[in-house]
Design an enzyme around this catalytic site. Structure first.
Site, PDB file in Angstrom:
ATOM      1  N   SER A   1       0.867  -1.193   0.000  1.00 11.04           N
ATOM      2  CA  SER A   1       0.000   0.000   0.000  1.00 11.04           C
ATOM      3  C   SER A   1       0.891   1.226   0.000  1.00 11.04           C
ATOM      4  O   SER A   1       2.049   1.166   0.454  1.00 11.04           O
ATOM      5  CB  SER A   1      -0.858  -0.014   1.272  1.00 11.04           C
ATOM      6  OG  SER A   1      -1.449   1.246   1.489  1.00 11.04           O
TER       7      SER A   1
ATOM      8  N   TYR B   1      -1.675  -0.675  10.383  1.00  9.31           N
ATOM      9  CA  TYR B   1      -1.945  -1.020   8.975  1.00  9.31           C
ATOM     10  C   TYR B   1      -0.731  -0.656   8.107  1.00  9.31           C
ATOM     11  O   TYR B   1      -0.211  -1.492   7.356  1.00  9.31           O
ATOM     12  CB  TYR B   1      -3.204  -0.310   8.470  1.00  9.31           C
ATOM     13  CG  TYR B   1      -3.404  -0.529   6.994  1.00  9.31           C
ATOM     14  CD1 TYR B   1      -3.727  -1.796   6.509  1.00  9.31           C
ATOM     15  CD2 TYR B   1      -3.201   0.506   6.074  1.00  9.31           C
ATOM     16  CE1 TYR B   1      -3.863  -2.022   5.147  1.00  9.31           C
ATOM     17  CE2 TYR B   1      -3.342   0.284   4.710  1.00  9.31           C
ATOM     18  CZ  TYR B   1      -3.660  -0.977   4.256  1.00  9.31           C
ATOM     19  OH  TYR B   1      -3.780  -1.212   2.908  1.00  9.31           O
TER      20      TYR B   1
HETATM   21  C1  8X3 Z   1      -5.032   1.573   1.172  1.00 11.18           C
HETATM   22  C2  8X3 Z   1      -4.624   2.900   0.702  1.00 11.18           C
HETATM   23  O1  8X3 Z   1      -4.479   5.351   1.277  1.00 11.18           O
HETATM   24  O2  8X3 Z   1      -6.043   4.032   2.581  1.00 11.18           O
HETATM   25  O3  8X3 Z   1      -3.953   0.723   1.287  1.00 11.18           O
HETATM   26  O4  8X3 Z   1      -3.678   3.769   2.956  1.00 11.18           O
HETATM   27  S1  8X3 Z   1      -4.704   4.048   1.941  1.00 11.18           S
END
Ligand code: 8X3
Length: 253
Positions: A137, A150
């Protein structure tokens, strides 16, 4: 003879779109996920078991992952590409208030699950001079408030991809980290706990990436000549870019 790709997290969003893209190019696919009804439906749409097979398991569970891979029929055992798409974000809360259980679920899925299935398939992939594509990501590269675990899990995915490259470069296997930005998919409904209003607000007027855009990118990566490796690739919608650093200022009287 058709090649075979195994795509994790194929019950929605990127995974479904990647499966469709690869099948359209003549690949056979193994689609994995936790929702059997969705896998069954996707397999049907992709042309049935001549082209696609679904295996239903929770990627966080090593025994279940081993059993699922062990159950593959012979025609689907020669895997040429592993697309590690399964992963999730839970919440956007600040680190000192968010839920530890949600952090652990992200680590178990995005890191432990991904590492487990990769390790279990690596001998096959090496023997076939195959391809691993890991979905990281932009959160791997750019911290933002609420990204905490995350983002850290996706930084692991990116670095793990580069480490695999380093270990395996003499063996003809290709490894790529794909780092998408703002993308419209069920991912966001999972992150917001099903909050449709937040989902709508996030995308309104933003013209975000669509799952098909990422599927196209991954298919392109896979279709390059065998001596070409895309190490990492960050992809954003045109509408998304960077903001200034935040500066917290003490209140002065
Ligand atoms: C998802 C993209 O911009 O929400 O991996 O981190 S973001």
């Amino acid at each position: 003879m058709s090649k075979t790709a195994l795509i994790t997290g194929a019950t929605a969003g990127f995974g479904e779109a990647i499966a469709r893209r690869f099948v359209a190019e003549g690949w056979n696919v193994i689609v994995t996920g936790r929702r059997k009804d969705r896998l069954d439906q996707l397999v049907l749409e992709l042309g049935g078991e001549a082209r696609a097979i679904g295996i239903c398991f929770d990627i966080r569970d090593e025994a279940a992952t081993r059993a699922a891979l062990g159950s593959l029929p012979l025609e689907f055992q020669a895997i040429d590409a592993l697309i590690n798409n399964a992963g999730l974000a839970l919440g956007t809360g600040m680190a000192d208030t968010c839920d530890l259980a949600e952090w652990k679920t992200m680590i178990d899925t995005n890191i432990t699950g991904l590492v487990t299935i990769t390790r279990l398939l690596l001998e096959t992939l090496v023997a076939r001079r195959g391809l691993v594509v890991n979905l990281a990501s932009i959160a791997a590269n750019w911290p933002y408030p609420g990204g905490n675990v995350y983002g850290a899990s996706k930084a692991f995915v990116r670095q793990f991809s580069l480490g695999l490259r380093s270990d395996l470069s003499s063996k003809g296997i290709r490894v790529t980290s794909i780092e998408p930005g703002l993308s419209e998919s069920e991912f966001t409904l999972v992150r917001t706990g099903g909050d449709q209003a937040s989902y709508d607000r996030l995308y309104q007027g933003a013209n975000p990436l669509q799952p098909e855009d990422i599927a196209e990118t991954i298919y392109w990566v896979s279709s390059l000549p065998a001596h070409v490796n895309i190490n990492s690739l960050e992809v954003m919608p045109v509408s998304q870019s960077w903001a200034p650093f935040q500066v917290h200022r003490e209140q002065t009287a």
